[in-house]
Design a protein around this motif. Structure first.
Motif, PDB file in Angstrom:
ATOM      1  N   GLY A  46      -3.585   3.693  -1.967  1.00 48.36           N
ATOM      2  CA  GLY A  46      -2.924   4.755  -1.220  1.00 48.36           C
ATOM      3  C   GLY A  46      -3.811   5.482  -0.229  1.00 48.36           C
ATOM      4  N   GLN A  47      -5.077   5.116  -0.132  1.00 49.20           N
ATOM      5  CA  GLN A  47      -6.013   5.806   0.769  1.00 49.20           C
ATOM      6  C   GLN A  47      -5.640   5.542   2.223  1.00 49.20           C
ATOM      7  OE1 GLN A  47     -10.044   4.527   0.308  1.00 49.20           O
ATOM      8  NE2 GLN A  47     -10.855   6.023   1.743  1.00 49.20           N
ATOM      9  N   TRP A  48      -5.593   6.626   3.008  1.00 48.47           N
ATOM     10  CA  TRP A  48      -5.268   6.531   4.431  1.00 48.47           C
ATOM     11  C   TRP A  48      -6.551   6.372   5.223  1.00 48.47           C
ATOM     12  CZ3 TRP A  48      -1.314   5.652   7.477  1.00 48.47           C
ATOM     13  CH2 TRP A  48      -1.448   5.935   8.831  1.00 48.47           C
ATOM     14  N   PRO A  49      -6.604   5.514   6.205  1.00 47.47           N
ATOM     15  CA  PRO A  49      -5.615   4.531   6.620  1.00 47.47           C
ATOM     16  C   PRO A  49      -5.871   3.131   6.053  1.00 47.47           C
ATOM     17  CG  PRO A  49      -7.225   4.738   8.356  1.00 47.47           C
ATOM     18  CD  PRO A  49      -7.641   5.669   7.245  1.00 47.47           C
ATOM     19  N   TRP A  52      -6.008   1.492   3.009  1.00 45.24           N
ATOM     20  CA  TRP A  52      -5.118   0.806   2.086  1.00 45.24           C
ATOM     21  C   TRP A  52      -3.782   0.513   2.747  1.00 45.24           C
ATOM     22  CZ3 TRP A  52      -0.354   1.384  -0.171  1.00 45.24           C
ATOM     23  CH2 TRP A  52      -0.089   0.557  -1.268  1.00 45.24           C
ATOM     24  N   TRP A  53      -3.275   1.476   3.509  1.00 40.99           N
ATOM     25  CA  TRP A  53      -1.989   1.294   4.187  1.00 40.99           C
ATOM     26  C   TRP A  53      -2.083   0.205   5.245  1.00 40.99           C
ATOM     27  CZ3 TRP A  53       2.215   3.034   2.002  1.00 40.99           C
ATOM     28  CH2 TRP A  53       2.086   4.082   1.074  1.00 40.99           C
ATOM     29  N   ALA A  54      -3.185   0.156   5.952  1.00 39.77           N
ATOM     30  CA  ALA A  54      -3.383  -0.904   6.957  1.00 39.77           C
ATOM     31  C   ALA A  54      -3.382  -2.270   6.287  1.00 39.77           C
ATOM     32  CB  ALA A  54      -4.685  -0.676   7.715  1.00 39.77           C
ATOM     33  N   ALA A  70      -1.984  -3.056   3.444  1.00 40.40           N
ATOM     34  CA  ALA A  70      -0.627  -3.335   2.958  1.00 40.40           C
ATOM     35  C   ALA A  70       0.266  -3.813   4.101  1.00 40.40           C
ATOM     36  CB  ALA A  70      -0.036  -2.095   2.296  1.00 40.40           C
ATOM     37  N   ILE A  71       0.149  -3.174   5.255  1.00 40.58           N
ATOM     38  CA  ILE A  71       0.902  -3.610   6.432  1.00 40.58           C
ATOM     39  C   ILE A  71       0.480  -5.020   6.826  1.00 40.58           C
ATOM     40  CG2 ILE A  71       1.190  -3.236   8.924  1.00 40.58           C
ATOM     41  CD1 ILE A  71       1.137  -0.194   8.281  1.00 40.58           C
ATOM     42  N   SER A 104       0.122  -0.918  14.102  1.00 47.48           N
ATOM     43  CA  SER A 104      -1.022  -0.661  13.219  1.00 47.48           C
ATOM     44  C   SER A 104      -2.325  -1.115  13.874  1.00 47.48           C
ATOM     45  CB  SER A 104      -0.833  -1.329  11.858  1.00 47.48           C
ATOM     46  OG  SER A 104      -1.011  -2.725  11.940  1.00 47.48           O
TER      47      SER A 104
END
Length: 139
Positions: A46-49, A51-53, A55-56, A80
Protein backbone atom coordinates in the motif's frame (compact mmCIF):
# COMPACT_ATOMS: atom_id res chain seq x y z
CA UNK A 1 3.56 -3.27 -48.66
CA UNK A 2 0.21 -4.99 -49.15
CA UNK A 3 1.29 -7.85 -46.88
CA UNK A 4 2.12 -5.34 -44.14
CA UNK A 5 -1.31 -3.75 -44.39
CA UNK A 6 -2.94 -7.16 -44.62
CA UNK A 7 -1.20 -8.25 -41.40
CA UNK A 8 -1.67 -4.96 -39.55
CA UNK A 9 -3.96 -6.63 -36.99
CA UNK A 10 -1.36 -9.27 -36.26
CA UNK A 11 1.34 -6.66 -35.66
CA UNK A 12 -0.96 -4.65 -33.40
CA UNK A 13 -1.72 -7.79 -31.39
CA UNK A 14 1.96 -8.67 -31.10
CA UNK A 15 2.81 -5.12 -30.00
CA UNK A 16 0.00 -5.12 -27.41
CA UNK A 17 1.03 -8.53 -26.07
CA UNK A 18 4.73 -7.69 -25.82
CA UNK A 19 4.29 -4.28 -24.17
CA UNK A 20 1.75 -5.73 -21.72
CA UNK A 21 4.02 -8.66 -20.86
CA UNK A 22 7.07 -6.46 -20.32
CA UNK A 23 5.09 -4.09 -18.11
CA UNK A 24 3.58 -6.94 -16.09
CA UNK A 25 7.08 -8.35 -15.55
CA UNK A 26 8.14 -5.06 -13.92
CA UNK A 27 5.18 -5.24 -11.55
CA UNK A 28 5.77 -8.90 -10.71
CA UNK A 29 9.47 -8.24 -10.08
CA UNK A 30 8.67 -5.44 -7.66
CA UNK A 31 5.78 -7.08 -5.85
CA UNK A 32 7.07 -10.66 -5.65
CA UNK A 33 10.85 -10.41 -6.04
CA UNK A 34 10.85 -12.61 -9.16
CA UNK A 35 12.54 -12.13 -12.54
CA UNK A 36 15.61 -10.57 -10.99
CA UNK A 37 13.75 -8.71 -8.27
CA UNK A 38 12.84 -5.05 -8.02
CA UNK A 39 15.03 -2.43 -9.64
CA UNK A 40 14.86 -0.25 -6.56
CA UNK A 41 13.73 -0.49 -2.98
CA UNK A 42 10.93 -2.95 -2.24
CA UNK A 43 7.82 -0.93 -1.35
CA UNK A 44 5.66 -1.88 1.60
CA UNK A 45 2.10 -3.02 0.94
CA UNK A 46 0.00 0.00 0.00
CA UNK A 47 3.00 2.37 0.06
CA UNK A 48 2.59 5.37 -2.25
CA UNK A 49 3.67 5.48 -5.03
CA UNK A 50 5.89 2.38 -5.34
CA UNK A 51 3.46 -0.37 -4.38
CA UNK A 52 0.61 1.19 -6.35
CA UNK A 53 2.83 1.63 -9.40
CA UNK A 54 3.84 -2.02 -9.25
CA UNK A 55 0.21 -3.09 -8.86
CA UNK A 56 -0.75 -1.01 -11.90
CA UNK A 57 2.16 -2.52 -13.81
CA UNK A 58 1.16 -6.07 -12.98
CA UNK A 59 -2.62 -5.82 -13.37
CA UNK A 60 -2.60 -3.29 -16.19
CA UNK A 61 0.10 -5.15 -18.08
CA UNK A 62 -1.81 -8.43 -17.87
CA UNK A 63 -5.06 -6.77 -18.99
CA UNK A 64 -3.38 -5.12 -21.96
CA UNK A 65 -1.55 -8.32 -22.84
CA UNK A 66 -4.78 -10.33 -22.81
CA UNK A 67 -6.83 -7.61 -24.48
CA UNK A 68 -9.39 -7.18 -21.69
CA UNK A 69 -10.45 -3.64 -20.85
CA UNK A 70 -7.52 -2.67 -23.03
CA UNK A 71 -8.19 1.01 -23.63
CA UNK A 72 -8.89 1.83 -19.97
CA UNK A 73 -5.97 -0.26 -18.74
CA UNK A 74 -3.64 1.31 -21.30
CA UNK A 75 -4.68 4.84 -20.29
CA UNK A 76 -3.99 4.04 -16.62
CA UNK A 77 -0.64 2.42 -17.48
CA UNK A 78 0.31 5.39 -19.64
CA UNK A 79 -0.67 7.84 -16.92
CA UNK A 80 1.32 5.96 -14.29
CA UNK A 81 4.41 6.15 -16.47
CA UNK A 82 3.84 9.86 -17.14
CA UNK A 83 3.69 10.33 -13.37
CA UNK A 84 6.89 8.30 -12.95
CA UNK A 85 8.66 10.33 -15.60
CA UNK A 86 7.64 13.80 -14.43
CA UNK A 87 7.86 13.23 -10.67
CA UNK A 88 10.75 10.77 -10.40
CA UNK A 89 12.98 11.17 -13.45
CA UNK A 90 12.47 14.65 -14.94
CA UNK A 91 13.49 16.61 -11.80
CA UNK A 92 16.98 15.04 -12.14
CA UNK A 93 17.55 16.29 -15.71
CA UNK A 94 15.56 17.42 -18.74
CA UNK A 95 16.08 14.58 -21.21
CA UNK A 96 15.27 10.89 -20.61
CA UNK A 97 18.80 9.82 -21.60
CA UNK A 98 20.13 12.06 -18.82
CA UNK A 99 17.65 11.20 -16.09
CA UNK A 100 17.19 7.45 -16.62
CA UNK A 101 13.57 7.86 -17.68
CA UNK A 102 13.77 6.15 -21.08
CA UNK A 103 11.66 3.16 -20.00
CA UNK A 104 9.05 5.38 -18.37
CA UNK A 105 8.80 7.57 -21.48
CA UNK A 106 8.65 4.60 -23.86
CA UNK A 107 6.02 2.79 -21.80
CA UNK A 108 3.99 6.01 -21.48
CA UNK A 109 3.89 6.60 -25.23
CA UNK A 110 3.54 2.90 -26.04
CA UNK A 111 0.48 2.51 -23.85
CA UNK A 112 -0.99 5.74 -25.20
CA UNK A 113 -0.71 4.23 -28.68
CA UNK A 114 -2.48 1.07 -27.50
CA UNK A 115 -5.22 3.20 -25.91
CA UNK A 116 -5.77 5.07 -29.18
CA UNK A 117 -5.61 2.04 -31.49
CA UNK A 118 -7.53 -0.30 -29.21
CA UNK A 119 -6.95 -4.00 -28.62
CA UNK A 120 -7.34 -5.13 -32.21
CA UNK A 121 -8.91 -8.26 -33.61
CA UNK A 122 -6.87 -10.75 -31.57
CA UNK A 123 -7.89 -9.75 -28.07
CA UNK A 124 -9.99 -11.62 -25.55
CA UNK A 125 -12.53 -8.79 -25.45
CA UNK A 126 -12.98 -9.08 -29.22
CA UNK A 127 -13.23 -12.85 -29.06
CA UNK A 128 -15.80 -12.69 -26.26
CA UNK A 129 -17.99 -10.22 -28.20
CA UNK A 130 -17.60 -11.27 -31.85
CA UNK A 131 -20.81 -9.58 -32.99
CA UNK A 132 -19.37 -6.09 -32.44
CA UNK A 133 -17.53 -4.83 -35.53
CA UNK A 134 -14.21 -3.10 -34.97
CA UNK A 135 -14.14 0.64 -35.69
CA UNK A 136 -11.55 0.33 -38.46
CA UNK A 137 -13.55 -2.45 -40.16
CA UNK A 138 -16.59 -0.21 -40.83
CA UNK A 139 -14.98 1.23 -43.95
Amino acid sequence: MDSLLKNQGLFLALYRIVIGLLFACHGAATLFGVLGGPQGAVPGIGQWPGWWAAAIQLVGGVLVMLGLGTRAAAVICSGSMAYAYFFVHQPQALFPIQNGGEKAALFCWGFLLVAVLGPGRWALSTLLAPSRPLAHEKR
